[in-house]
Design a protein around this motif. Structure first.
Motif, mmCIF file in Angstrom:
data_model
loop_
_atom_site.group_PDB
_atom_site.id
_atom_site.type_symbol
_atom_site.label_atom_id
_atom_site.label_comp_id
_atom_site.label_asym_id
_atom_site.label_seq_id
_atom_site.Cartn_x
_atom_site.Cartn_y
_atom_site.Cartn_z
ATOM 1 N N PHE A 168 1.269 -1.625 0.343
ATOM 2 C CA PHE A 168 -0.103 -0.085 0.198
ATOM 3 C C PHE A 168 0.342 0.985 0.132
ATOM 4 C CE2 PHE A 168 -3.326 -2.375 2.492
ATOM 5 C CZ PHE A 168 -4.024 -3.102 1.278
ATOM 6 N N VAL A 169 2.298 1.391 0.883
ATOM 7 C CA VAL A 169 2.748 2.211 0.921
ATOM 8 C C VAL A 169 3.896 2.687 -1.007
ATOM 9 C CG1 VAL A 169 4.710 3.490 1.801
ATOM 10 C CG2 VAL A 169 3.144 2.154 3.174
ATOM 11 N N GLN A 170 3.847 1.656 -0.911
ATOM 12 C CA GLN A 170 4.344 1.183 -2.472
ATOM 13 C C GLN A 170 4.033 1.694 -3.845
ATOM 14 O OE1 GLN A 170 5.557 -1.973 -4.929
ATOM 15 N NE2 GLN A 170 7.836 -1.146 -5.439
ATOM 16 N N ASP A 171 3.058 1.176 -3.966
ATOM 17 C CA ASP A 171 1.291 2.047 -4.858
ATOM 18 C C ASP A 171 0.641 2.775 -4.404
ATOM 19 O OD1 ASP A 171 2.879 0.092 -5.890
ATOM 20 O OD2 ASP A 171 1.513 -2.325 -5.778
ATOM 21 N N LEU A 172 1.295 3.970 -3.763
ATOM 22 C CA LEU A 172 0.024 4.659 -3.394
ATOM 23 C C LEU A 172 -0.715 5.450 -4.828
ATOM 24 C CD1 LEU A 172 -2.076 5.705 -0.961
ATOM 25 C CD2 LEU A 172 0.334 7.401 -0.623
ATOM 26 N N GLY A 173 0.894 5.920 -5.049
ATOM 27 C CA GLY A 173 0.162 6.963 -5.799
ATOM 28 C C GLY A 173 -0.188 6.597 -7.393
ATOM 29 N N ASN A 174 0.359 5.152 -7.665
ATOM 30 C CA ASN A 174 -0.345 4.699 -8.804
ATOM 31 C C ASN A 174 -1.826 3.684 -8.717
ATOM 32 O OD1 ASN A 174 0.079 2.691 -11.339
ATOM 33 N ND2 ASN A 174 -0.773 1.132 -10.253
ATOM 34 N N ASP A 175 -2.814 3.522 -7.759
ATOM 35 C CA ASP A 175 -3.627 3.317 -6.981
ATOM 36 C C ASP A 175 -4.672 4.275 -6.798
ATOM 37 O OD1 ASP A 175 -3.199 1.122 -6.528
ATOM 38 O OD2 ASP A 175 -2.252 0.581 -4.582
ATOM 39 N N ALA A 176 -3.486 5.686 -6.245
ATOM 40 C CA ALA A 176 -4.658 6.727 -6.384
ATOM 41 C C ALA A 176 -5.748 6.671 -7.795
ATOM 42 C CB ALA A 176 -4.265 7.727 -6.028
ATOM 43 N N ARG A 177 -4.279 6.880 -9.051
ATOM 44 C CA ARG A 177 -4.815 6.949 -10.162
ATOM 45 C C ARG A 177 -5.508 6.553 -10.754
ATOM 46 N NH1 ARG A 177 0.436 8.821 -10.560
ATOM 47 N NH2 ARG A 177 1.784 6.017 -10.499
ATOM 48 N N TYR A 178 -5.814 5.212 -10.098
ATOM 49 C CA TYR A 178 -7.381 4.600 -10.442
ATOM 50 C C TYR A 178 -8.927 4.378 -9.433
ATOM 51 C CZ TYR A 178 -4.399 2.150 -14.087
ATOM 52 O OH TYR A 178 -3.446 1.762 -14.655
ATOM 53 N N GLY A 179 -8.376 5.204 -8.693
ATOM 54 C CA GLY A 179 -9.773 5.734 -7.596
ATOM 55 C C GLY A 179 -9.313 5.163 -6.725
ATOM 56 N N ARG A 180 -8.508 4.678 -6.048
ATOM 57 C CA ARG A 180 -8.434 3.521 -5.182
ATOM 58 C C ARG A 180 -7.484 4.838 -3.805
ATOM 59 N NH1 ARG A 180 -8.912 -0.597 -9.554
ATOM 60 N NH2 ARG A 180 -10.431 -1.903 -9.066
ATOM 61 N N ILE A 181 -7.747 4.358 -2.278
ATOM 62 C CA ILE A 181 -7.160 4.838 -1.301
ATOM 63 C C ILE A 181 -6.845 3.864 -0.758
ATOM 64 C CG2 ILE A 181 -6.386 6.031 -0.289
ATOM 65 C CD1 ILE A 181 -7.465 8.769 -1.736
#
Length: 286
Positions: A170-183
Motif C-alpha cells: 500500500f505504501v509503495q503503490d499509493l500513487g498508482n492506486d490513487a490514479r485508479y481511484g483507490r486509496i
C-alpha cells in the motif's frame, strides 16, 4: 460466461512465470529461493493472484470487472473439482498435491479481490483489515503450506506475514492506486493527519502527508518484523520465499522513507541487483 482473453501456451509453467515473476521483479527473486521442486507450484500461486489483481484493478469498467471475476469464481471452483481450463489453473492442478484442500483459500482470495469492485475507500483500519486478510494473509498461508514441515499450522503464523506485505505494498503503490481511484489508507487516519483524498490523487506533498506516510510505513515495518519473528524455529528454513519477500519489503520501506515518501508521482523500487542480494541473504539467514 466468456473466459478472459489470454494466450494459451503449451507450457503452463512458462505462462505462469511470465505472468507472475518476470526477470528482475521481486517475485522472481523470492521464488528462486524456494526448493526447485516447489517453484512451479509457488509460481502458479503468484500467477493466480496476479490474474485476479489484474481482473479488478486494471479494468476501468466495473461491469466488465465483475464479469471477469465471476468467471474466475467458476474457474477456481472447477479447479478445486479437478476440471481446470485456464493455463494458471492447469499449472496449479499439475503441481499441487491436493488442490481440493486449497478450495477455501481459493474462495477467500477471490472474495478478497471482489471487495475491490465494491469499494475504493475504507472507513477505518478494522474494515481495511478484512481486505488485507483475504488478499494478503490467505495467500501467504498458501505459500507457507507449500513448503512447511507442518502445513496444518501454517495459517497461524503465515497470515501475519501476508498482512504485513500488503501494508508495505500500500505504501509503495499509493500513487498508482490513487490514479485508479483507490486509496488503501483508512479515511479516519487521513483525517487524523489532515490529509485529503484529493491531495493524494493530485499528488500534493507536504509535512502532513509525510507524517501520515511515516505512520503507515512504521506500521507496515513493525507488522513485518513481528510476523517474521513469529515464524516457528522449525519452519524458518522452509520459508525462504516468504522470508525473502519480507526482507525486500523492509528494505523498500527504508528506501521510501529515505526518499521522504515521494510515492505519489513515482513508484520507488529496489534495483534488481539489490533484490537478488537481499533475497539470497534473507533466505539463508538463521
Amino acid at each position: 460466461m466468456p473466459q478472459p482473453t489470454t494466450p494459451v501456451p503449451q507450457n503452463f509453467d512458462e505462462y505462469c512465470a511470465q505472468k507472475a515473476a518476470p526477470a528482475g521483479s521481486s517475485a522472481y527473486y523470492a521464488l528462486r529461493q524456494a526448493p526447485m521442486a516447489r517453484q512451479p507450484y509457488l509460481t502458479a500461486l503468484f500467477a493466480l493472484r496476479r490474474e485476479l489483481e489484474e481482473t479488478v484493478k486494471d479494468t476501468s469498467d466495473p461491469t466488465i470487472g465483475r464479469t471477469k471475476l465471476a468467471w474466475w469464481q467458476k474457474e477456481t471452483a472447477a479447479l478445486a473439482a479437478g476440471q481446470p481450463t485456464h493455463p494458471v489453473s492447469h499449472a496449479l492442478a499439475a503441481h499441487c498435491g491436493d488442490i481440493e484442500a486449497e478450495a477455501p483459500m481459493l474462495r477467500t482470495l477471490v472474495a478478497g479481490f471482489e471487495m475491490d469492485l465494491d469499494q475504493a475507500r475504507y472507513l477505518d483500519f478494522a474494515n481495511l483489515t478484512r481486505y488485507i486478510e483475504r488478499v494478503g494473509g490467505a495467500f501467504a498461508g498458501a505459500i507457507a503450506r507449500a513448503t512447511a514441515r507442518e502445513p496444518r499450522h501454517a495459517d497461524a503464523w503465515a497470515g501475519a506475514l501476508g498482512n504485513g506485505l500488503m501494508l508495505a505494498q500500500f505504501v509503495q503503490d499509493l500513487g498508482n492506486d490513487a490514479r485508479y481511484g483507490r486509496i488503501y489508507l483508512p479515511i479516519d487516519e487521513l483525517q487524523r493527519y489532515g490529509v485529503t483524498a484529493a491531495e493524494i490523487i493530485n499528488r500534493k506533498y507536504g509535512s502532513a502527508f509525510s507524517e501520515l506516510m511515516r505512520f503507515q510505513t512504521n506500521r507496515a515495518r513493525e507488522t513485518l518484523q513481528a510476523a517474521q519473528a513469529g515464524i516457528p524455529a522449525t519452519e524458518r528454513a522452509t520459508q525462504r520465499t516468504l522470508r525473502a519477500q519480507t526482507a525486500m519489503a523492509l528494505a523498500l520501506l527504508d528506501e521510501i522513507e529515505r526518499d521522504n515518501f515521494q510515492v505519489l508521482h513515482q513508484r520507488i523500487a529496489l534495483t534488481p541487483i539489490r533484490k537478488l542480494w537481499i533475497a539470497w541473504r534473507a533466505a539463508r539467514k538463521r
